[in-house]
Design a protein around this motif. Structure first.
Motif, PDB file in Angstrom:
ATOM      1  N   SER A 169     -12.478   1.925 -39.070  1.00 52.65           N
ATOM      2  CA  SER A 169     -13.136   0.702 -38.597  1.00 52.65           C
ATOM      3  C   SER A 169     -13.024   0.575 -37.084  1.00 52.65           C
ATOM      4  O   SER A 169     -14.012   0.252 -36.396  1.00 52.65           O
ATOM      5  CB  SER A 169     -12.507  -0.510 -39.282  1.00 52.65           C
ATOM      6  N   PHE A 170     -11.807   0.870 -36.570  1.00 49.12           N
ATOM      7  CA  PHE A 170     -11.614   0.781 -35.117  1.00 49.12           C
ATOM      8  C   PHE A 170     -12.470   1.806 -34.379  1.00 49.12           C
ATOM      9  O   PHE A 170     -13.167   1.479 -33.404  1.00 49.12           O
ATOM     10  CB  PHE A 170     -10.149   0.992 -34.765  1.00 49.12           C
ATOM     11  N   ALA A 173     -15.166   3.388 -35.265  1.00 43.36           N
ATOM     12  CA  ALA A 173     -16.601   3.105 -35.334  1.00 43.36           C
ATOM     13  C   ALA A 173     -16.998   2.034 -34.329  1.00 43.36           C
ATOM     14  O   ALA A 173     -18.045   2.132 -33.664  1.00 43.36           O
ATOM     15  CB  ALA A 173     -16.970   2.667 -36.748  1.00 43.36           C
ATOM     16  N   THR A 174     -16.150   1.033 -34.192  1.00 43.92           N
ATOM     17  CA  THR A 174     -16.445  -0.047 -33.243  1.00 43.92           C
ATOM     18  C   THR A 174     -16.245   0.415 -31.803  1.00 43.92           C
ATOM     19  O   THR A 174     -17.076   0.159 -30.920  1.00 43.92           O
ATOM     20  CB  THR A 174     -15.539  -1.264 -33.528  1.00 43.92           C
ATOM     21  N   HIS A 175     -15.110   1.106 -31.575  1.00 46.32           N
ATOM     22  CA  HIS A 175     -14.752   1.495 -30.215  1.00 46.32           C
ATOM     23  C   HIS A 175     -15.732   2.509 -29.621  1.00 46.32           C
ATOM     24  O   HIS A 175     -16.081   2.427 -28.440  1.00 46.32           O
ATOM     25  CB  HIS A 175     -13.337   2.081 -30.220  1.00 46.32           C
ATOM     26  N   TRP A 176     -16.172   3.470 -30.460  1.00 46.73           N
ATOM     27  CA  TRP A 176     -17.070   4.499 -29.957  1.00 46.73           C
ATOM     28  C   TRP A 176     -18.529   4.292 -30.410  1.00 46.73           C
ATOM     29  O   TRP A 176     -19.357   5.177 -30.257  1.00 46.73           O
ATOM     30  CB  TRP A 176     -16.580   5.882 -30.370  1.00 46.73           C
ATOM     31  N   GLN A 177     -18.741   3.140 -30.991  1.00 45.18           N
ATOM     32  CA  GLN A 177     -20.095   2.700 -31.361  1.00 45.18           C
ATOM     33  C   GLN A 177     -20.820   3.740 -32.210  1.00 45.18           C
ATOM     34  O   GLN A 177     -21.825   4.343 -31.809  1.00 45.18           O
ATOM     35  CB  GLN A 177     -20.907   2.376 -30.095  1.00 45.18           C
ATOM     36  N   GLU A 191     -19.508   3.759 -39.517  1.00 45.22           N
ATOM     37  CA  GLU A 191     -18.266   4.156 -40.183  1.00 45.22           C
ATOM     38  C   GLU A 191     -18.456   5.404 -41.044  1.00 45.22           C
ATOM     39  O   GLU A 191     -17.534   6.201 -41.204  1.00 45.22           O
ATOM     40  CB  GLU A 191     -17.730   3.003 -41.047  1.00 45.22           C
TER      41      GLU A 191
END
Length: 781
Positions: free
Chosen positions: A550-551, A553-557, A560
């Motif tokens: 989850s992190f 996917a969000t951090h590196w856009q 998931e």
């Protein structure tokens, strides 16, 4: 998420399903592996040695311990009056197993007192100075004596009934009955029972123990010291073997060490001398099994009735579940249309028999194989054909005596495959031709199957916990509730983390098992160590991975679904990022990198009151073919060739599993051919040391020894990566040796009479059987 990991195996080099070397292998062979006796001894440590009874059953009239107390180096002598809490170490709460005897002793070797001294030698010498006066009481030493004197039982007997066995036996075209006796067995672990207790502040007690059941030992110590479990921490890095002998038997040494540490406020060590260890502790239950079976001319079993009586010893210990499991396995791989199975767990004035690899299952299977052998001789059929005709399989032949459906029986396929690969039928004819012209050396061959249920029959034990930490440098620490006794459990847990995180071996570290990190552990027993703890470790890892996915996917856009862990790093969309960089970034974003895990086995249930349920999650299968040579003049025998085909599902580590199969087989063969326990008329164990008790040596292994894992046979149940347990089932392969010896002896009477060879088949037992057959062959039939 968990199901996805199970059904979609990855191929990380060295990960689970790969033959990774044992995580402590180098330490074992170099002598650097730390066992209890290798822990640096604190400067002010005291040593504890128990004083043992010299009567099988007696009332203690008087006990003079002054000579013990006055011996140089002795600090104090502990008796039952010094126990701070409850003077009980019964693992099942039966209240029949005092840590130290009070007014009565119930077996030769029961601890009565414990010497606490500055040195172990002083404690051992002082223990022999006690002056105890006894009043002898009647002692029961065997199953036969127990029956004659009323049959006192240590726990409730069990009965399993399906159909009408009595009617089936009466109406069967053929019927026979008989008896088989199966001896006990000493666990003979290389590292004896040992514990080191260190007192801490405000009632804390830390214990390093050689135990298979850290939580149970923790609880026993807490009860003895009269304090809550949160003040007692139990730690196990490794054991030098266990085989079931350290599931409950490790409790007393740990409790004695803890009591001495508490009273002296100094570290205390209890390491039993090998003789004391063998005299004090329980062993495999020996059984006397009566059977009655009905069948037809083609060897099809129509009804079976078995009574399994066990010498259980002076207290309940684990005799209830052991004798239960003997009934669970008294069918082995065979379907009994109508059946009645009963147990008789007799109380005797001998060591309280306990867990041993297989936990009663091998004894029950020995009865099933004797029945098949008897039918083969009665019908003139090859025993293998009788086995093949009676295996579980079709819908009308898939219900066990305890009403569990056998959904995946592959016994027939395994036996047929092994028979073809090892050329069983051709070799059998060649051996018979050899025997016709050989006067003194006779050769025999046998092929036997195993169907072994996997799970604790005590349903609540089928649970496990784990704790996994990922550190900011990308290294991983794995903690779980299982114990390592040489079988490679820790290695498999390391492999799970390697596979899931995509890490090399040197980035994953397993720690000592400790109740301070993973509480409420189940025993590492019942072949369930990898099943239970592996799933708990996977659960903990899955939680961490979910957070990291989850992190990332969000951090590196990136979606998931594009985040995957592999050997080259974490794939996030089109980018492959080193694992350590993902971890560091997650830490900076305040993402938790630690998680506990938990697992409980699904689908299982068991009601001992009705004798029905599904006590096992699944069955493990296998077959062994053994060829032996027997010297009719001396009774000596040797294994000449052994072939094993074993079902480990999708093996977590093939090389470790093959090692377990090899070791289990040799241990099983030792039990059935050479390991003999002997008590004299006073109840004293005479086979209490390596000088009097023989286990297999390297030279006893077969010169041709082929072991193969069944291919393309993943577990149909959702176990850890579809693997199957491999601790206990291979032990049963030793039965092939017993039946091969029987086959060789049967040549004396031209294979017309079943030798009814009991175990252990020592040279003396073989010679007795040979002489009996010589007499029988000349009798009219």
């Amino acid at each position: 998420m968990l199901k996805k990991h199970i059904n979609e195996p990855q191929t990380v080099p060295g990960g689970a399903t790969q033959s990774l070397k044992h995580e402590s292998g180098r330490l074992h062979v170099s002598g650097k592996a730390t066992y209890i006796d290798d822990i640096p001894t604190p400067a002010n440590v005291v040593h504890v040695v128990p004083g043992l009874s010299t009567k099988a059953h007696a009332r203690i009239v008087s006990m003079d311990l002054e000579p013990v107390k006055n011996f140089p180096g002795v600090l104090c002598v502990l008796t039952a009056q010094d126990v701070l809490g409850e003077n009980q170490v019964s693992p099942v709460g039966a209240g029949d197993e005092p840590l130290l005897a009070t007014d009565e002793v119930f077996y030769y070797g029961q601890p009565i007192f414990a010497v606490v001294a500055e040195t172990r030698l002083a404690a051992r010498k002082a223990a022999r100075k006690a002056k105890i006066v006894y009043e002898d009481l009647p002692a029961v030493l065997s199953v036969e004596e127990a029956r004659q004197k009323g049959g006192d039982m240590v726990c409730r007997p069990l009965e399993m009934v399906r159909g009408n066995a009595e009617s089936a036996l009466e109406n069967a075209p053929k019927r026979l009955s008989g008896r088989i006796t199966v001896g006990g067995q000493e666990q003979f672990y290389l590292e004896g029972q040992a514990a080191l207790a260190t007192p801490g502040e405000e009632g804390e007690m830390r214990i390093c123990s050689s135990t298979q059941h850290p939580t149970e030992t923790q609880h026993m110590v807490a009860h003895i010291l009269n304090r809550p479990s949160n003040l007692v921490t139990l730690e196990v890095r490794r054991m030098g073997g266990g085989f079931g002998g350290k599931e409950t038997q490790a409790n007393a040494p740990a409790c004695l060490a803890a009591l001495a540490a508490e009273i002296t406020q100094r570290p205390a060590k209890c390491r039993l001398d090998r003789d004391d260890d063998m005299i004090m502790t329980g062993k495999r239950h020996d059984f006397v099994i009566d059977y009655d079976v009905g069948f037809d001319a083609q060897g099809h079993i129509q009804g079976a009735d078995m009574l399994l009586a066990a010498r259980c010893g002076w207290s309940a210990d684990l005799s209830g579940p052991v004798t239960d499991r003997a009934l669970f396995h008294a069918d082995n791989a065979y379907y009994y249309p109508d059946v009645r199975l009963r147990s008789e767990p007799f109380r005797t004035n001998t060591q309280s028999n306990t867990a041993f690899r297989g936990f009663g299952g091998p004894q029950g299977i020995a009865a099933a194989e004797r029945v098949v052998e008897e039918i083969a001789f009665a019908t003139g059929l090859d025993p293998l054909d009788v086995r093949l005709r009676n295996t579980y399989g079709t819908q009308d032949k898939n219900i066990t005596p305890y009403f569990m459906t056998v959904e995946d029986s592959i016994s027939r396929e395994i036996m047929e495959q092994l028979a073809e690969e090892c050329d069983y039928r051709k070799r059998r004819e060649e051996l018979r031709a050899f025997n016709r012209t050989s006067q003194y050396i006779r050769r025999g061959i046998a092929l036997t199957p195993v169907k072994f249920g996997i799970s604790f029959t005590a349903t609540h034990f089928n649970q496990a916990g784990a704790l996994v930490h990922v550190y900011t440098d990308g290294s991983v620490q794995v903690n779980h509730g299982g114990t390592e006794m040489g079988q490679g459990l820790h290695t498999k847990m390391v492999q799970i983390a390697m596979r899931e995180f995509g890490l090399p071996e040197n980035r994953v570290r397993i720690t000592a098992t400790t109740t301070g990190k993973v509480p409420n552990t189940s025993a590492t027993a019942a072949s369930s160590g990898a099943d239970l703890n592996g799933m708990a470790v996977l659960d903990a890892i899955s939680k961490i991975k979910e957070r990291l996915i989850s992190f990332a996917a969000t951090h590196w856009q990136a979606p998931e679904s594009t985040v995957h862990f592999g050997a080259n790093g974490v794939q996030v969309g089109e980018n492959c990022i080193p694992f350590v960089d993902v971890v560091k970034a997650a830490y900076m974003a305040r993402v938790s990198l630690s998680s506990s895990g938990f697992y409980k086995t699904p689908k299982i249930s068991w009601d001992p009151k009705t004798g029905r349920g599904r006590p096992f999650y699944y069955f493990a299968y296998g077959a062994a073919c053994a060829e032996v040579a027997v010297d009719l003049l001396t009774g000596e025998n040797r294994m000449e060739r052994v072939d094993i085909l074993h079902d480990a599902g999708q093996s977590l580590n093939p090389i470790l599993d093959i090692g377990q199969i090899e070791g289990g087989f040799i241990q099983g063969a030792g039990w059935l051919t050479m390991e003999e326990l002997v008590w004299d008329q006073t109840g004293r164990l005479r086979t209490h040391a390596p000088s009097t008790y023989k286990i297999p040596a390297c030279s006893d292994r077969p010169p041709i020894f082929n072991v193969k894992l069944l291919e393309n046979s993943p577990n149909r149940e959702e176990t850890i990566f579809r693997s199957k347990a491999v601790g206990e089932p291979p032990f049963v392969h030793g039965l092939a040796v017993l039946h091969a010896i029987s086959d060789a002896i049967a040549s004396i009477a031209d294979y017309r009479i079943c030798p009814q060879l009991d175990a252990p088949a020592t040279p003396e037992q073989i010679l007795r059987t040979v002489e009996r057959l010589k007499k029988q062959k000349d009798m009219p039939h």
